[in-house]
Design a protein around this motif. Structure first.
Motif, mmCIF file in Angstrom:
data_model
loop_
_atom_site.group_PDB
_atom_site.id
_atom_site.type_symbol
_atom_site.label_atom_id
_atom_site.label_comp_id
_atom_site.label_asym_id
_atom_site.label_seq_id
_atom_site.Cartn_x
_atom_site.Cartn_y
_atom_site.Cartn_z
ATOM 1 N N TYR A 248 -14.296 25.078 43.429
ATOM 2 C CA TYR A 248 -12.970 25.133 44.080
ATOM 3 C C TYR A 248 -11.831 24.974 43.073
ATOM 4 O O TYR A 248 -11.073 23.995 43.125
ATOM 5 N N PRO A 249 -11.667 25.925 42.143
ATOM 6 C CA PRO A 249 -10.564 25.785 41.176
ATOM 7 C C PRO A 249 -9.196 25.902 41.847
ATOM 8 O O PRO A 249 -8.211 25.317 41.390
ATOM 9 N N GLY A 250 -9.127 26.631 42.937
ATOM 10 C CA GLY A 250 -7.840 26.869 43.612
ATOM 11 C C GLY A 250 -7.190 25.589 44.103
ATOM 12 O O GLY A 250 -5.957 25.459 44.080
ATOM 13 N N ALA A 276 -7.569 27.650 34.950
ATOM 14 C CA ALA A 276 -6.884 28.240 36.120
ATOM 15 C C ALA A 276 -5.499 27.613 36.294
ATOM 16 O O ALA A 276 -4.524 28.313 36.605
ATOM 17 N N VAL A 277 -5.405 26.316 36.060
ATOM 18 C CA VAL A 277 -4.119 25.620 36.225
ATOM 19 C C VAL A 277 -3.115 26.121 35.186
ATOM 20 O O VAL A 277 -1.980 26.480 35.512
ATOM 21 N N PRO A 304 -8.600 16.761 46.128
ATOM 22 C CA PRO A 304 -8.715 18.130 46.655
ATOM 23 C C PRO A 304 -9.718 18.979 45.865
ATOM 24 O O PRO A 304 -9.644 19.041 44.638
ATOM 25 N N GLY A 305 -10.658 19.561 46.542
ATOM 26 C CA GLY A 305 -11.628 20.472 45.914
ATOM 27 C C GLY A 305 -12.487 19.843 44.852
ATOM 28 O O GLY A 305 -13.034 20.533 43.984
ATOM 29 N N LEU A 306 -12.648 18.535 44.911
ATOM 30 C CA LEU A 306 -13.326 17.806 43.843
ATOM 31 C C LEU A 306 -14.831 18.044 43.817
ATOM 32 O O LEU A 306 -15.455 17.889 42.770
ATOM 33 N N ALA A 416 -5.358 27.250 55.019
ATOM 34 C CA ALA A 416 -6.180 26.625 53.983
ATOM 35 C C ALA A 416 -5.361 26.323 52.737
ATOM 36 O O ALA A 416 -4.595 27.155 52.260
ATOM 37 N N GLY A 417 -5.528 25.127 52.245
ATOM 38 C CA GLY A 417 -4.889 24.747 50.981
ATOM 39 C C GLY A 417 -3.538 24.074 51.121
ATOM 40 O O GLY A 417 -3.028 23.514 50.144
#
Ligand SMILES: NC(=O)C1=CN([C@@H]2O[C@H](COP(=O)(O)OP(=O)(O)OC[C@H]3O[C@@H](n4cnc5c(N)ncnc54)[C@H](O)[C@@H]3O)[C@@H](O)[C@H]2O)[C@@H](O)CC1
Ligand SMILES: Nc1ncnc2c1ncn2[C@@H]1O[C@H](COP(=O)(O)OP(=O)(O)O)[C@@H](O)[C@H]1O
Ligand SMILES: [K+]
Length: 480
Positions: A248-250, A276-277, A304-306, A416-417
């Motif tokens: 989950y890089p986003g 990605a960041v 988040p997304g960890l 989402a997100g």
């Protein structure tokens, strides 16, 4: 700041006020405000067809006196008493004296009504509508009339916003003296329509700490950090973001997007999604190693997304700075480690995550948001921001810190997100020096306002668009 008080507090304040006023004066004040609001909704009172649904208590009394006022201005007003033997006598006499009448056939008058006043129950109501009130309530809702709830939509729980049975859905609610929690919290809030507060002189008898408070632009503006002339990025605060994973890089990108717009002087990203960041946000500092080696921060946002990296959550919780825990972080946290922290902790669950933390079903949390958020804050000794259609923020010191309800949402946020953007934003406000309750409630407010900006043309929005609209929200609030 808008505030709401519990029924017990309202009754106490009313008793103090009534002791200083002639008999019936308070009800007259309520009725006058109610009649004025109805006149505004009707446009033309003369000749309007008004039906009063009259319960057995003072809520029915308010409806009858307001009906009398409308009848005196030429409206055709008909009362439908739900219990013929228990009607507010003074109110009924006033209505009859003003030329109103009692309905022979409730369904016939409802079918042609322009406006229906729901005076079945107010703060004295318990549970959903009783069976005998249901057919009349349904007929009212099925008509073309505008439905105005007196004090509260009948059938909702005033203190909690719970709905335990049938409720008469209103187009507008005229409430007296103060908001009640049920008017601000889902699911009850959904039944209230537009809420108008009518002053009856109660204010000076209400205690300084309400049950609930809702921020407004000016309240948020006072909280927002503004860099002083000699400030630098470190003095403004550095927020550490521990989010994202190979899978989950986003989430890392979205959390950083929120954090960059939250007032901290720098955002330090720690985790496996650094590429990605950086590709998206070159202004972000990145670090691939563990949080403890990343350099000093003034607050952490973790989760988040960890994925399943419990070690980083443990490490962040062991720090001596404020920590926000979201998403996967909530699943991985050690409750005792949260309770033992000396620095503030802010948990930001949605209803499903809150349910898992409490060991109950998701529906239970959604049906009783206020109790759930209070219970979580007490259990974890932390500030808790419960997300969803009504976002609530509760601090552990419940006696002195009323729960905050966020009035600034948009159902377009259910995308989402968007929660990742919120946690970055709130983490950034923590790093900038806001307390956990202020950081959570100001973040929810800006986030909701940003969503309204992003969805201004009525189209679906993405989480990144919400982050991009945060400066516009910040501007709106600061201009207040
Ligand atoms: N106390 C005061 O000084 C004032 C009160 N006011 C009005 O008075 C209201 C409170 O009046 P009450 O304490 O008499 O209580 P309510 O009139 O709100 O309701 C109590 C009555 O409803 C019946 N009831 C309870 N649950 C029911 C249900 N589920 N379905 C159908 N009927 C149900 C009860 O048998 C009881 O007779 C306020 O909401 C407000 O509208 C206003 O006039 C302002 C001043
Ligand atoms: N029906 C709704 N009305 C208003 N806001 C909502 C609604 N549903 C969700 N939200 C908001 O949208 C965000 C969603 O966050 P979250 O549930 O964590 O989603 P994600 O994990 O995909 O980011 C939260 O800020 C929440 O309060
Ligand atoms: K009512």
């Amino acid at each position: 700041m808008r505030t709401a008080y519990s029924v017990e507090t309202v009754r106490h304040a009313e008793a103090q006020l009534m002791a200083r006023l002639p008999e019936g004066a308070l009800m007259q004040r309520a009725a006058a405000g109610l009649a004025a609001a109805c006149a505004g909704l009707l446009g033309r009172v003369y000749g309007a067809r008004v039906v009063l649904l009259v319960g057995s208590g003072d809520n029915g009394g308010d409806a009858l006196y307001a009906g009398a006022r409308l009848a005196r201005r030429g409206a055709g007003v008909v009362a439908v008493p739900l219990a013929r033997d228990r009607v507010h006598e003074g109110g009924l006499a006033a209505l009859l004296a003003a030329g109103g009448r009692v309905a022979d056939d409730p369904f016939e008058v409802l079918a042609s009504a322009d406006l229906v006043l729901d005076g079945i129950t107010g703060i004295g109501g318990r549970g959903g509508l009783r069976q005998d009130a249901v057919p009349v309530a349904r007929a009212a809702r099925g008509s073309d009339a505008v439905i105005v709830a007196v004090d509260l939509p009948s059938g909702v729980e005033a203190d909690t916003g719970q709905v335990r049975g049938e409720v008469l859905r209103a187009d507008a609610t005229v409430t007296f003296g103060t908001y009640k929690p049920g008017l601000l919290i889902d699911p009850a809030k959904e039944y209230a329509g537009t809420v108008r507060l009518v002053g009856i002189g109660l204010e000076e008898h209400l205690p300084s700490v309400p049950a609930l408070e809702a921020l407004q632009h000016a309240d948020v503006a006072r909280m927002l950090p503004v860099p002083a002339a000699e400030s630098d990025k470190y003095r403004r605060g550095v927020v550490g973001v521990v989010a994202g994973s190979a899978r989950y890089p986003g989430a890392a990108v979205l959390c950083v997007a929120g954090a960059l717009r939250g007032g901290a002087g720098a955002v330090r990203y720690v985790g496996p999604a650094a590429d990605a960041v950086i590709a998206r946000f070159p202004e972000c500092l990145v670090h691939a190693g563990p949080p403890g080696k990343a350099g000093r921060v003034q607050a952490w946002a973790v989760g988040p997304g960890l994925g399943d990296d419990a070690g980083v959550v443990e490490e962040v919780l062991a720090s001596d700075v404020p920590v926000l825990i979201d998403a996967d972080g909530l699943r991985l946290l050690d409750a005792a480690a949260v309770r033992d922290r000396a620095a503030p902790t802010l948990l930001t669950p949605h209803a499903g995550e809150a349910a898992a933390l409490l060991g109950v079903g998701r529906e239970e949390v959604e049906a009783s948001r206020l109790d759930s958020v209070r219970e979580l804050a007490a259990r974890f000794g932390a500030t808790v921001l419960l997300k969803g259609s009504t976002t609530l923020v509760a601090a552990p010191d419940a006696e002195s810190s009323p729960v905050r309800v966020n009035p600034m949402g948009s159902s377009w946020l259910a995308t989402a997100g968007s929660g990742d953007v919120l946690s970055g934003l709130a983490g950034s406000l923590l790093a900038a020096g806001l307390g956990a309750r202020d950081a959570g409630s100001a973040a929810a407010y800006l986030h909701g306002l940003a969503a309204r900006h992003a969805a201004a043309h009525g189209t679906p929005i993405t989480a990144l668009e919400v982050a991009e609209a945060l400066p516009a929200a910040w501007r709106d609030v600061s201009a207040a």
